[in-house]
Design a protein around this motif. Sequence first.
Motif, short mmCIF file in Angstrom:
data_model
loop_
_atom_site.label_atom_id
_atom_site.label_comp_id
_atom_site.label_asym_id
_atom_site.label_seq_id
_atom_site.Cartn_x
_atom_site.Cartn_y
_atom_site.Cartn_z
N GLY A 1 0.80 -1.22 0.00
CA GLY A 1 0.00 0.00 0.00
C GLY A 1 0.83 1.27 0.00
N PHE A 2 2.12 1.15 0.33
CA PHE A 2 3.01 2.32 0.34
C PHE A 2 3.86 2.42 -0.93
CE2 PHE A 2 2.28 1.39 4.86
CZ PHE A 2 1.88 2.64 5.31
N ALA A 3 3.67 1.51 -1.89
CA ALA A 3 4.50 1.48 -3.10
C ALA A 3 4.31 2.76 -3.92
CB ALA A 3 4.17 0.25 -3.94
N TRP A 4 5.42 3.28 -4.44
CA TRP A 4 5.38 4.49 -5.25
C TRP A 4 5.72 4.22 -6.72
CZ3 TRP A 4 9.04 3.01 -1.81
CH2 TRP A 4 10.33 2.80 -2.30
N SER A 5 6.11 2.97 -7.03
CA SER A 5 6.42 2.60 -8.42
C SER A 5 6.26 1.09 -8.56
CB SER A 5 7.85 3.03 -8.79
OG SER A 5 8.79 2.28 -8.02
N ALA A 6 6.55 0.60 -9.75
CA ALA A 6 6.36 -0.83 -10.00
C ALA A 6 7.29 -1.69 -9.15
CB ALA A 6 6.58 -1.12 -11.49
N ALA A 7 8.55 -1.26 -8.95
CA ALA A 7 9.54 -2.10 -8.27
C ALA A 7 9.15 -2.45 -6.83
CB ALA A 7 10.91 -1.44 -8.32
N PRO A 8 8.82 -1.46 -5.96
CA PRO A 8 8.42 -1.85 -4.60
C PRO A 8 7.12 -2.62 -4.55
CG PRO A 8 8.19 0.53 -4.92
CD PRO A 8 8.91 0.00 -6.11
N LEU A 9 6.22 -2.37 -5.50
CA LEU A 9 4.99 -3.15 -5.52
C LEU A 9 5.27 -4.60 -5.89
CD1 LEU A 9 1.95 -3.01 -5.12
CD2 LEU A 9 1.69 -2.45 -7.54
N LEU A 10 6.18 -4.80 -6.85
CA LEU A 10 6.61 -6.16 -7.19
C LEU A 10 7.26 -6.85 -5.99
CD1 LEU A 10 8.06 -5.59 -10.77
CD2 LEU A 10 6.18 -7.13 -10.21
N ALA A 11 8.08 -6.12 -5.25
CA ALA A 11 8.73 -6.70 -4.08
C ALA A 11 7.71 -7.11 -3.02
CB ALA A 11 9.74 -5.71 -3.50
N SER A 12 6.72 -6.26 -2.80
CA SER A 12 5.69 -6.59 -1.81
C SER A 12 4.88 -7.80 -2.26
CB SER A 12 4.78 -5.39 -1.57
OG SER A 12 3.90 -5.18 -2.66
N ARG A 13 4.65 -7.90 -3.56
CA ARG A 13 3.92 -9.06 -4.07
C ARG A 13 4.75 -10.34 -3.91
NH1 ARG A 13 -1.31 -9.42 -4.93
NH2 ARG A 13 -1.21 -10.46 -6.94
N ALA A 14 6.07 -10.22 -4.00
CA ALA A 14 6.92 -11.39 -3.77
C ALA A 14 6.82 -11.86 -2.32
CB ALA A 14 8.37 -11.05 -4.13
N VAL A 15 6.75 -10.92 -1.37
CA VAL A 15 6.56 -11.29 0.04
C VAL A 15 5.21 -11.99 0.21
CG1 VAL A 15 6.26 -10.39 2.39
CG2 VAL A 15 8.03 -9.43 0.89
N GLU A 16 4.19 -11.45 -0.44
CA GLU A 16 2.88 -12.11 -0.40
C GLU A 16 2.97 -13.51 -1.00
OE1 GLU A 16 -0.56 -9.67 -1.62
OE2 GLU A 16 0.85 -8.00 -1.68
N GLY A 17 3.79 -13.65 -2.04
CA GLY A 17 3.95 -14.96 -2.66
C GLY A 17 4.55 -15.97 -1.70
N ALA A 18 5.52 -15.53 -0.89
CA ALA A 18 6.11 -16.43 0.11
C ALA A 18 5.05 -16.87 1.12
CB ALA A 18 7.27 -15.73 0.82
N GLY A 19 4.21 -15.93 1.55
CA GLY A 19 3.14 -16.29 2.46
C GLY A 19 2.12 -17.21 1.82
N PHE A 20 1.82 -16.94 0.56
CA PHE A 20 0.82 -17.74 -0.15
C PHE A 20 1.26 -19.20 -0.28
CE2 PHE A 20 -0.93 -19.51 -4.08
CZ PHE A 20 -2.29 -19.33 -3.87
N ILE A 21 2.53 -19.42 -0.62
CA ILE A 21 2.99 -20.80 -0.81
C ILE A 21 3.03 -21.54 0.52
CG2 ILE A 21 5.46 -20.26 -0.66
CD1 ILE A 21 3.80 -22.85 -2.97
N LEU A 22 3.33 -20.85 1.61
CA LEU A 22 3.29 -21.49 2.93
C LEU A 22 1.89 -21.99 3.26
CD1 LEU A 22 5.58 -19.04 4.90
CD2 LEU A 22 5.89 -21.51 4.84
N VAL A 23 0.89 -21.20 2.93
CA VAL A 23 -0.50 -21.61 3.18
C VAL A 23 -0.91 -22.72 2.21
CG1 VAL A 23 -2.91 -20.84 3.16
CG2 VAL A 23 -1.13 -19.36 4.11
N ALA A 24 -0.56 -22.56 0.92
CA ALA A 24 -1.02 -23.49 -0.10
C ALA A 24 -0.44 -24.89 0.07
CB ALA A 24 -0.67 -22.94 -1.49
N VAL A 25 0.82 -24.98 0.48
CA VAL A 25 1.46 -26.29 0.62
C VAL A 25 0.98 -27.01 1.88
CG1 VAL A 25 3.67 -27.45 1.07
CG2 VAL A 25 3.50 -25.76 -0.76
#
Length: 423
Positions: free
Chosen positions: A95-119
């Motif tokens: 929610g604090f991202a100001w460009s594509a790069a930090p938003l992509l990084a935050s989505r990668a963190v979400e991805g780590a959380g998502f795979i922990l739940v999914a597996v």
Amino acid sequence: MASTTHPTGTGSSWIVIVSAGVAAGLQVWKLPPALPYLRNDLSLNLVQAGTLLGIVQLAGMLGGLAISLLAELIGERRCLSIGLVLLCLGSAGGGFAWSAAPLLASRAVEGAGFILVAVTGPGLIRRSTPPGRFTTAMGFWGAYQGISTFAGLITGALVLQVVPWRVWWWAMAVVALAPLPCILARVPRDGARGARAAAVALTRIGRTVRAPAPWTAGLVFACYTLQWMAVVGFLPTIYRDGGMAGIWPGVLSALVGAANAIGSITTAAFMKRGLAGRALLIPAFTLMAITSVLAFVPHWRTFPAGTTWQFLCVAAFSLIGGAIPAALLRMIGELTPTGGSAPATMGLIQQLFNTGSFVGPTIAAWLAIRTGGWQSTWWMTCACASAGIALSLRLRPRGATPGVDSTTVLATSTHSSGHSRRR
């Protein structure tokens, strides 16, 4: 006589676990209705938007097996809880991202959380669900993406009419953490891990990785999710590019996601009555190919009520596709080799599944740019369906004992796992 274990959770523990899956899935599906706002606010091009749709799957692409090892070492309940925390942190940071790069990084963190739940979700369901409810529980787990798609798209379409996308991101951070108290209160605790846990876990994971069935099943899953994620993920954009305005792109896309959940839950009901999961795969891929051709080849805008007909074709595509995750997830016990690791089977399948989810939207966006529109999407869907059919013919799960379904196989696997750790 096969050994079995008795579930240690409450009879409704699986509902709490599925709710965690839905909360995780919402972090994926909060994005599509927000894409027009993100593209305008952060100056994203179409390929960057496609990468945003898929980047949440990157951790799953790279770390599915590593997560299965972590689950063997510290326990599935702990992994799932950590996953929900990471999803919360990633969404709040995005929610604090100001460009594509930090938003992509935050989505990668979400991805780590998502795979922990999914597996870890299927293993926790296996451990805590009474045998008579196991097929139903796994059917709902197979539907969590469809449920979260519906909830994320329709809620996003409405909420984003009145609040900025950043507020939507912060609200989703709260949603990600919401199931955690119920997980801690109602899902059984992880057992103690002995000093030999790492060696035993690596041995079991090694047996799983060397077996062909988990790899084949994972590739079949990837053939499904690549096309489904690409079509449904970009559906609000497709409708907006076609001239549809207001909340309708999000609402119609949400209904398509709901159709997928209905397909998965209905498939589970049929399988509970004895329908073999493997027998569903080839018909499902065939019908997905046919409905995708009907959805994207005709120029529907030139037909009376063309948008309605196209919507019905895409909804049928999603409904039929829901049979594939329900069938494959129900077969996990049969796909795990003797002496192998069910979490590793799920981790490997999830790793390949997420690869498909990652590349699908990017391929669809690239095709749209190269051909000047979304009408070429059927090239990708039909190629995936053909590959899925060919791989399904090669899928050879470990045969279950006559009269014993994979619920018993899974229970035996769980018992063997616990026995290995106690020795």
